[in-house]
Motif scaffolding. Structure first.
Motif, PDB file in Angstrom:
ATOM      1  N   ARG A 164      57.460  -9.173  58.800  1.00 13.20           N
ATOM      2  CA  ARG A 164      58.874  -8.998  59.133  1.00 13.20           C
ATOM      3  C   ARG A 164      59.616 -10.329  59.170  1.00 13.20           C
ATOM      4  O   ARG A 164      60.794 -10.364  59.524  1.00 13.20           O
ATOM      5  CB  ARG A 164      59.012  -8.301  60.496  1.00 13.20           C
ATOM      6  CG  ARG A 164      58.330  -6.953  60.585  1.00 13.20           C
ATOM      7  CD  ARG A 164      58.833  -6.136  61.779  1.00 13.20           C
ATOM      8  NE  ARG A 164      58.647  -6.829  63.048  1.00 13.20           N
ATOM      9  CZ  ARG A 164      57.557  -6.724  63.809  1.00 13.20           C
ATOM     10  NH1 ARG A 164      56.532  -6.006  63.395  1.00 13.20           N
ATOM     11  NH2 ARG A 164      57.484  -7.345  64.966  1.00 13.20           N
ATOM     12  N   SER A 239      66.239  -9.156  60.337  1.00 19.33           N
ATOM     13  CA  SER A 239      66.727  -8.371  61.477  1.00 19.33           C
ATOM     14  C   SER A 239      65.565  -8.085  62.395  1.00 19.33           C
ATOM     15  O   SER A 239      64.531  -7.622  61.958  1.00 19.33           O
ATOM     16  CB  SER A 239      67.343  -7.054  61.009  1.00 19.33           C
ATOM     17  OG  SER A 239      67.607  -6.212  62.114  1.00 19.33           O
ATOM     18  N   SER A 241      65.748  -6.033  64.976  1.00 19.18           N
ATOM     19  CA  SER A 241      65.914  -4.747  65.648  1.00 19.18           C
ATOM     20  C   SER A 241      64.930  -3.731  65.115  1.00 19.18           C
ATOM     21  O   SER A 241      64.673  -3.663  63.919  1.00 19.18           O
ATOM     22  CB  SER A 241      67.335  -4.230  65.427  1.00 19.18           C
ATOM     23  OG  SER A 241      67.589  -4.044  64.052  1.00 19.18           O
ATOM     24  N   SER A 243      63.569  -0.077  63.936  1.00 17.97           N
ATOM     25  CA  SER A 243      64.242   1.001  63.235  1.00 17.97           C
ATOM     26  C   SER A 243      63.375   2.236  63.193  1.00 17.97           C
ATOM     27  O   SER A 243      63.788   3.323  63.550  1.00 17.97           O
ATOM     28  CB  SER A 243      64.602   0.553  61.813  1.00 17.97           C
ATOM     29  OG  SER A 243      65.095   1.619  61.072  1.00 17.97           O
ATOM     30  N   VAL A 245      60.662   4.469  60.603  1.00 22.92           N
ATOM     31  CA  VAL A 245      60.890   5.092  59.309  1.00 22.92           C
ATOM     32  C   VAL A 245      59.938   6.270  59.152  1.00 22.92           C
ATOM     33  O   VAL A 245      58.820   6.256  59.688  1.00 22.92           O
ATOM     34  CB  VAL A 245      60.686   4.074  58.157  1.00 22.92           C
ATOM     35  CG1 VAL A 245      59.233   3.643  58.064  1.00 22.92           C
ATOM     36  CG2 VAL A 245      61.143   4.655  56.815  1.00 22.92           C
ATOM     37  N   ARG A 288      62.951  -2.911  61.060  1.00 24.80           N
ATOM     38  CA  ARG A 288      63.867  -2.483  59.999  1.00 24.80           C
ATOM     39  C   ARG A 288      63.567  -3.210  58.693  1.00 24.80           C
ATOM     40  O   ARG A 288      63.565  -2.601  57.618  1.00 24.80           O
ATOM     41  CB  ARG A 288      65.308  -2.752  60.429  1.00 24.80           C
ATOM     42  CG  ARG A 288      66.361  -2.373  59.390  1.00 24.80           C
ATOM     43  CD  ARG A 288      67.744  -2.561  59.988  1.00 24.80           C
ATOM     44  NE  ARG A 288      68.796  -2.193  59.051  1.00 24.80           N
ATOM     45  CZ  ARG A 288      69.377  -3.051  58.220  1.00 24.80           C
ATOM     46  NH1 ARG A 288      68.989  -4.309  58.213  1.00 24.80           N
ATOM     47  NH2 ARG A 288      70.327  -2.652  57.398  1.00 24.80           N
ATOM     48  N   ASP A 289      63.331  -4.512  58.771  1.00 23.09           N
ATOM     49  CA  ASP A 289      63.063  -5.281  57.551  1.00 23.09           C
ATOM     50  C   ASP A 289      61.817  -4.780  56.842  1.00 23.09           C
ATOM     51  O   ASP A 289      61.771  -4.681  55.609  1.00 23.09           O
ATOM     52  CB  ASP A 289      62.909  -6.772  57.878  1.00 23.09           C
ATOM     53  CG  ASP A 289      64.224  -7.425  58.235  1.00 23.09           C
ATOM     54  OD1 ASP A 289      65.277  -6.799  58.023  1.00 23.09           O
ATOM     55  OD2 ASP A 289      64.193  -8.562  58.737  1.00 23.09           O
ATOM     56  N   GLU A 309      70.219   4.925  56.968  1.00 23.36           N
ATOM     57  CA  GLU A 309      70.663   3.531  56.858  1.00 23.36           C
ATOM     58  C   GLU A 309      69.590   2.638  56.262  1.00 23.36           C
ATOM     59  O   GLU A 309      69.875   1.685  55.534  1.00 23.36           O
ATOM     60  CB  GLU A 309      71.112   2.991  58.216  1.00 23.36           C
ATOM     61  CG  GLU A 309      70.064   3.002  59.318  1.00 23.36           C
ATOM     62  CD  GLU A 309      70.081   4.273  60.128  1.00 23.36           C
ATOM     63  OE1 GLU A 309      69.560   4.258  61.268  1.00 23.36           O
ATOM     64  OE2 GLU A 309      70.603   5.297  59.632  1.00 23.36           O
ATOM     65  N   VAL A 310      68.316   2.951  56.546  1.00 21.23           N
ATOM     66  CA  VAL A 310      67.232   2.179  55.954  1.00 21.23           C
ATOM     67  C   VAL A 310      67.121   2.496  54.469  1.00 21.23           C
ATOM     68  O   VAL A 310      66.913   1.597  53.643  1.00 21.23           O
ATOM     69  CB  VAL A 310      65.897   2.477  56.683  1.00 21.23           C
ATOM     70  CG1 VAL A 310      64.720   1.839  55.943  1.00 21.23           C
ATOM     71  CG2 VAL A 310      65.949   1.966  58.117  1.00 21.23           C
ATOM     72  N   ARG A 313      69.920   0.674  52.691  1.00 20.98           N
ATOM     73  CA  ARG A 313      69.672  -0.764  52.570  1.00 20.98           C
ATOM     74  C   ARG A 313      68.599  -1.057  51.524  1.00 20.98           C
ATOM     75  O   ARG A 313      68.713  -2.017  50.761  1.00 20.98           O
ATOM     76  CB  ARG A 313      69.262  -1.345  53.924  1.00 20.98           C
ATOM     77  CG  ARG A 313      69.067  -2.848  53.915  1.00 20.98           C
ATOM     78  CD  ARG A 313      70.286  -3.564  53.368  1.00 20.98           C
ATOM     79  NE  ARG A 313      69.977  -4.945  52.997  1.00 20.98           N
ATOM     80  CZ  ARG A 313      70.660  -5.652  52.125  1.00 20.98           C
ATOM     81  NH1 ARG A 313      71.697  -5.109  51.489  1.00 20.98           N
ATOM     82  NH2 ARG A 313      70.325  -6.895  51.854  1.00 20.98           N
TER      83      ARG A 313
END
Length: 332
Positions: A164, A239, A241, A243, A245, A288-289, A309-310, A313
């Motif tokens: 990450r 990022s 944060s 997320s 998935v 998230r990354d 949103e993922v 991106r």
């Protein structure tokens, strides 16, 4: 049970230098030294009669005598010295010594003495002293970890997660130091709520914990999921944060599920949910990354994914990469 050829060869290679240095040794004593009976030693000596340099002329072969119960060998200069350890064998023993020293499992004075003897044991044919550089533990970090191991206390660490590209902060209770390809610290991570293995060279700082009552948090997901290099290739914006998935993998990409430590991130796996050979994964505690990199690198093998949103991106990252090719001027 018949004797193995390897065992007999080892004895023969030791027998000649032993007798060269002790001419006239009693046959019974030779047998006792090699832990076989006298008949076996006689059989070995008879084999030495037809052993020697190429050519097989009388003066090329090893000479052996044992009349009267006393044993003599001659014409055996090439094999009259004890067998030496190979550089590879010495290297393995030195690496084991390094582990014992780092783990405080043996007396340091004894270790230094054995190391000096081993370093000269590879013989002249290897170029002299053996040069080996096993991985070392940083001194200050090693002292901090060993103190926690000895006292059963917890540590606050800053740990770099390359998957990450993130520097995380965790509270851990060390369990043991372990040497593999590199040094690892096995510990219970209070932050992520489970046992983890931390590569020591990724620990950027460690100190006694300020608060040992840290509760599990999804903000500090372990780095275990990103074990496949292709999933790390297409990096999105940095990022920290969390997320999470969810992905459904096509049969041809189902192998990815075996590359991800699903339990380590509190995830679940379901096979054949979208047809034979498919694999569905819920990975709630990944960053998230990492999720963006997974989808952008392996999107062709994904049937469905959430959150939106993922997915968006990951699509943006892929389009940005493709636009580089569109703008590229062909070479003349």
């Amino acid at each position: 049970m018949a004797e193995r050829a390897h065992d007999r060869l080892s004895r023969l290679l030791g027998l000649v230098p032993y007798l060269t240095r002790r001419p006239g040794t009693d046959l019974a004593d030779v047998a006792a030294h090699f832990d076989v009976d006298a008949e076996q030693i006689v059989d070995d000596l008879e084999l030495l009669f037809v052993t020697g340099r190429p050519g097989h002329m009388p003066d090329d072969l090893i000479e052996a005598e044992w009349e009267g119960g006393r044993v003599y060998v001659g014409n055996a200069d090439e094999v009259s010295v004890p067998v030496r350890l190979s550089p590879h064998e010495v290297g393995g023993l030195l690496l084991a010594l390094d582990y014992l020293e780092s783990a405080h499992e043996a007396d340091p004075t004894t270790i230094r003495s054995v190391r000096q003897k081993l370093q000269g044991a590879s013989g002249e044919g290897s170029g002299g002293m053996l040069d080996i550089s096993p991985p070392r533990l940083p001194g200050e970090l090693a002292d901090t970890v060993r103190a926690a191991l000895r006292e059963g206390t917890t540590l606050d660490i800053r740990y770099y997660v390359p998957a990450r590209d993130e520097l995380t902060e965790r509270t851990i209770r060390p369990l043991r130091l372990r040497l593999g390809r590199v040094w690892y610290l096995d510990a219970h991570c209070l932050t992520s709520g489970g046992d983890r293995s931390f590569a020591v060279d990724r620990i950027r700082a460690a100190a006694p914990a300020r608060d040992a009552k840290t509760t599990p948090s999804t903000a500090e997901a372990p780095d275990a999921p990103a074990s496949h290099s292709a999933a790390n290739a297409a990096a999105g914006p940095t990022s920290a944060s969390p997320s999470g998935v969810s992905v459904a993998l096509r049969p041809e990409s189902a192998w990815l599920a075996d590359e991800i430590d699903v339990p380590a991130v509190g995830g679940t796996r379901r096979d054949d949910e979208h047809g034979a050979g498919t694999v569905s994964l819920d990975l709630p505690h990944v960053g998230r990354d990492w999720a963006v990199r997974l989808l952008s690198a392996h999107g062709a093998g994904v049937l469905a994914a959430d959150p939106p949103e993922v997915v968006r991106r990951a699509a943006d990252v892929t389009h940005e990469a493709l636009s580089l090719y569109a703008r590229r001027t062909p070479e003349d």
